[in-house]
Design a protein around this motif. Structure first.
Motif, PDB file in Angstrom:
ATOM      1  N   PHE A  17       0.778  -1.073  -0.029  1.00  9.34           N
ATOM      2  CA  PHE A  17      -0.069  -0.165   0.015  1.00  9.34           C
ATOM      3  C   PHE A  17       0.892   1.317  -0.016  1.00  9.34           C
ATOM      4  N   ASN A  18       1.640   1.272  -1.078  1.00  4.87           N
ATOM      5  CA  ASN A  18       2.628   2.509  -1.062  1.00  4.87           C
ATOM      6  C   ASN A  18       2.503   3.447  -2.578  1.00  4.87           C
ATOM      7  N   PRO A  19       1.442   4.091  -2.384  1.00 11.18           N
ATOM      8  CA  PRO A  19       0.531   4.582  -1.242  1.00 11.18           C
ATOM      9  C   PRO A  19      -0.737   3.846  -1.516  1.00 11.18           C
ATOM     10  N   PRO A  20      -1.748   3.702  -0.399  1.00 11.73           N
ATOM     11  CA  PRO A  20      -2.941   3.157  -0.823  1.00 11.73           C
ATOM     12  C   PRO A  20      -3.891   4.269  -1.637  1.00 11.73           C
ATOM     13  N   HIS A  21      -4.784   3.611  -2.255  1.00 11.29           N
ATOM     14  CA  HIS A  21      -5.664   4.565  -3.117  1.00 11.29           C
ATOM     15  C   HIS A  21      -7.083   3.801  -3.144  1.00 11.29           C
ATOM     16  N   ALA A  22      -7.757   4.584  -3.855  1.00 11.86           N
ATOM     17  CA  ALA A  22      -9.286   4.143  -4.157  1.00 11.86           C
ATOM     18  C   ALA A  22      -9.568   2.831  -4.667  1.00 11.86           C
ATOM     19  N   GLY A  23      -8.495   2.571  -5.685  1.00 10.48           N
ATOM     20  CA  GLY A  23      -8.590   1.287  -6.293  1.00 10.48           C
ATOM     21  C   GLY A  23      -8.293   0.131  -5.117  1.00 10.48           C
ATOM     22  N   HIS A  24      -7.698   0.217  -4.043  1.00 10.91           N
ATOM     23  CA  HIS A  24      -7.634  -0.965  -3.028  1.00 10.91           C
ATOM     24  C   HIS A  24      -8.900  -0.785  -2.031  1.00 10.91           C
ATOM     25  N   GLY A  47       7.336  -4.488   4.115  1.00 10.17           N
ATOM     26  CA  GLY A  47       7.981  -4.423   2.806  1.00 10.17           C
ATOM     27  C   GLY A  47       7.488  -5.621   1.774  1.00 10.17           C
ATOM     28  N   ASN A  48       7.999  -5.565   0.843  1.00  7.21           N
ATOM     29  CA  ASN A  48       7.520  -6.565  -0.122  1.00  7.21           C
ATOM     30  C   ASN A  48       8.913  -7.224  -0.636  1.00  7.21           C
ATOM     31  N   PRO A  49       9.222  -8.359  -0.377  1.00  4.49           N
ATOM     32  CA  PRO A  49      10.349  -9.171  -0.977  1.00  4.49           C
ATOM     33  C   PRO A  49      10.661  -9.039  -2.644  1.00  4.49           C
ATOM     34  N   LEU A  50       9.576  -9.040  -3.046  1.00  5.01           N
ATOM     35  CA  LEU A  50       9.528  -9.006  -4.637  1.00  5.01           C
ATOM     36  C   LEU A  50       9.760  -7.627  -5.023  1.00  5.01           C
ATOM     37  N   LYS A  51       9.612  -6.599  -4.438  1.00  3.23           N
ATOM     38  CA  LYS A  51       9.587  -5.396  -4.809  1.00  3.23           C
ATOM     39  C   LYS A  51      10.984  -4.780  -3.725  1.00  3.23           C
ATOM     40  N   ALA A  52      11.958  -5.448  -3.650  1.00  2.57           N
ATOM     41  CA  ALA A  52      13.235  -5.072  -3.090  1.00  2.57           C
ATOM     42  C   ALA A  52      13.835  -3.939  -3.862  1.00  2.57           C
ATOM     43  N   GLY A  53      14.444  -2.938  -3.356  1.00  8.04           N
ATOM     44  CA  GLY A  53      14.935  -2.054  -4.185  1.00  8.04           C
ATOM     45  C   GLY A  53      14.370  -0.874  -4.333  1.00  8.04           C
ATOM     46  N   ARG A  54      13.082  -0.850  -4.330  1.00  5.29           N
ATOM     47  CA  ARG A  54      11.962   0.186  -4.500  1.00  5.29           C
ATOM     48  C   ARG A  54      11.764   1.022  -3.369  1.00  5.29           C
ATOM     49  N   GLU A  55      11.866   2.311  -3.652  1.00  3.10           N
ATOM     50  CA  GLU A  55      11.494   3.263  -2.457  1.00  3.10           C
ATOM     51  C   GLU A  55      10.063   3.024  -1.961  1.00  3.10           C
ATOM     52  N   ILE A  56      10.031   2.726  -0.542  1.00  2.00           N
ATOM     53  CA  ILE A  56       9.022   2.576   0.306  1.00  2.00           C
ATOM     54  C   ILE A  56       8.650   3.442   1.300  1.00  2.00           C
ATOM     55  N   ALA A  57       7.564   4.180   1.559  1.00  2.00           N
ATOM     56  CA  ALA A  57       7.132   5.068   2.403  1.00  2.00           C
ATOM     57  C   ALA A  57       7.188   4.498   3.770  1.00  2.00           C
ATOM     58  N   PRO A  58       7.547   5.061   4.915  1.00  5.01           N
ATOM     59  CA  PRO A  58       7.624   4.753   6.113  1.00  5.01           C
ATOM     60  C   PRO A  58       6.054   3.757   6.823  1.00  5.01           C
ATOM     61  N   LEU A  59       6.436   2.702   7.441  1.00  4.95           N
ATOM     62  CA  LEU A  59       5.143   2.097   7.635  1.00  4.95           C
ATOM     63  C   LEU A  59       4.024   2.799   8.569  1.00  4.95           C
ATOM     64  N   ALA A  60       4.509   3.691   9.397  1.00  2.00           N
ATOM     65  CA  ALA A  60       3.292   4.398   9.900  1.00  2.00           C
ATOM     66  C   ALA A  60       2.547   5.378   8.945  1.00  2.00           C
ATOM     67  N   GLU A  61       3.401   5.899   7.875  1.00  2.00           N
ATOM     68  CA  GLU A  61       2.574   6.806   7.012  1.00  2.00           C
ATOM     69  C   GLU A  61       1.820   5.801   6.279  1.00  2.00           C
ATOM     70  N   ARG A  62       2.092   4.734   5.601  1.00  2.00           N
ATOM     71  CA  ARG A  62       1.194   3.989   5.183  1.00  2.00           C
ATOM     72  C   ARG A  62       0.043   3.685   5.768  1.00  2.00           C
ATOM     73  N   ILE A  63       0.236   3.204   6.901  1.00  2.00           N
ATOM     74  CA  ILE A  63      -0.835   2.740   8.065  1.00  2.00           C
ATOM     75  C   ILE A  63      -1.870   4.004   8.123  1.00  2.00           C
ATOM     76  N   ALA A  64      -1.346   5.035   8.142  1.00  2.00           N
ATOM     77  CA  ALA A  64      -2.249   6.258   8.453  1.00  2.00           C
ATOM     78  C   ALA A  64      -3.158   6.676   7.223  1.00  2.00           C
ATOM     79  N   LEU A  65      -2.262   6.350   5.971  1.00  2.00           N
ATOM     80  CA  LEU A  65      -2.986   6.586   4.640  1.00  2.00           C
ATOM     81  C   LEU A  65      -4.264   5.766   4.331  1.00  2.00           C
ATOM     82  N   SER A  66      -3.947   4.273   4.976  1.00  2.00           N
ATOM     83  CA  SER A  66      -4.548   3.345   4.493  1.00  2.00           C
ATOM     84  C   SER A  66      -6.077   3.453   5.558  1.00  2.00           C
ATOM     85  N   GLU A  67      -5.965   3.728   6.782  1.00  2.00           N
ATOM     86  CA  GLU A  67      -6.878   4.276   7.813  1.00  2.00           C
ATOM     87  C   GLU A  67      -7.690   5.322   7.167  1.00  2.00           C
TER      88      GLU A  67
END
Length: 195
Positions: A17-24, A47-67
């Protein structure tokens, strides 16, 4: 982990969910309705082992956006995998089942993930652990049957009209659910932000 009661039907919807969106949100809504779920756990992964190396937002930020976008009270945003140091979906499903006996779970994923599902760590084990609901996504409607997972578990495919009972089925069992589709993608959103 969110609180559940025995005999509940609970969907597990995991992702970075990097970032979460209306599709989710749309996938979650379709799953709640089609699978007749009591709850849907929106699992924000560290994180996603299949997407290693990609920039990922902090977990707390992705949780807040998902909520912020998961407004249905049946949706429980959680990041319990970080607390248990779980990295792979197969381990997540084993942990969830062990800690919640008597609850009927179903793994939910967008059809866009089906093409690479056979690259997931212990993917066959996932299919043998929990029923799977594949939700339609743009560009994936016609290609899903050519995926390695669909071919391998063709014998276990359940008609879409039986999706409401999928959580009670013994795995392997999976279905493909059609419905409204959103063109949004986290990859496109990240690219637009950089541009």
């Amino acid at each position: 982990m969110p609180h559940v009661e025995k005999r509940m039907q609970v969907g597990l919807f995991g992702g970075s969910f990097n970032p979460p969106h209306a599709g989710h949100s749309l996938v979650a809504e379709i799953a709640l309705r089609s699978l007749r779920l009591d709850q849907l756990w929106w699992i924000v992964t560290p994180g996603n082992p299949l997407k290693a190396g990609r920039e990922i937002a902090p977990l707390a930020e992705r949780i807040a956006l998902s909520e912020a976008i998961a407004t249905d009270p049946r949706i429980k945003v959680t990041a319990f995998e970080a607390a248990y140091s779980v990295r792979y979906t197969a381990d997540t499903l084993a942990l969830v089942r062990a800690r919640n006996p008597g609850v009927d779970f179903v793994w939910i994923m967008g059809a866009d993930n089906l093409a690479d599902f056979h690259r997931w760590q212990r993917w066959r084990e996932i299919a043998l652990t929990m029923p799977i609901a594949v939700i339609d996504r743009p560009g994936s409607t016609l290609s899903f049957m050519s995926s390695v997972m669909a071919k391998t578990f063709d014998h276990a495919r359940v008609p879409e009209r039986q999706a409401g009972t999928l959580a009670h089925m013994r795995p392997p069992a999976w279905t493909f659910i059609h419905g409204p589709r959103s063109l949004l993608s986290s990859t496109a959103i990240r690219a637009a932000r950089k541009g």
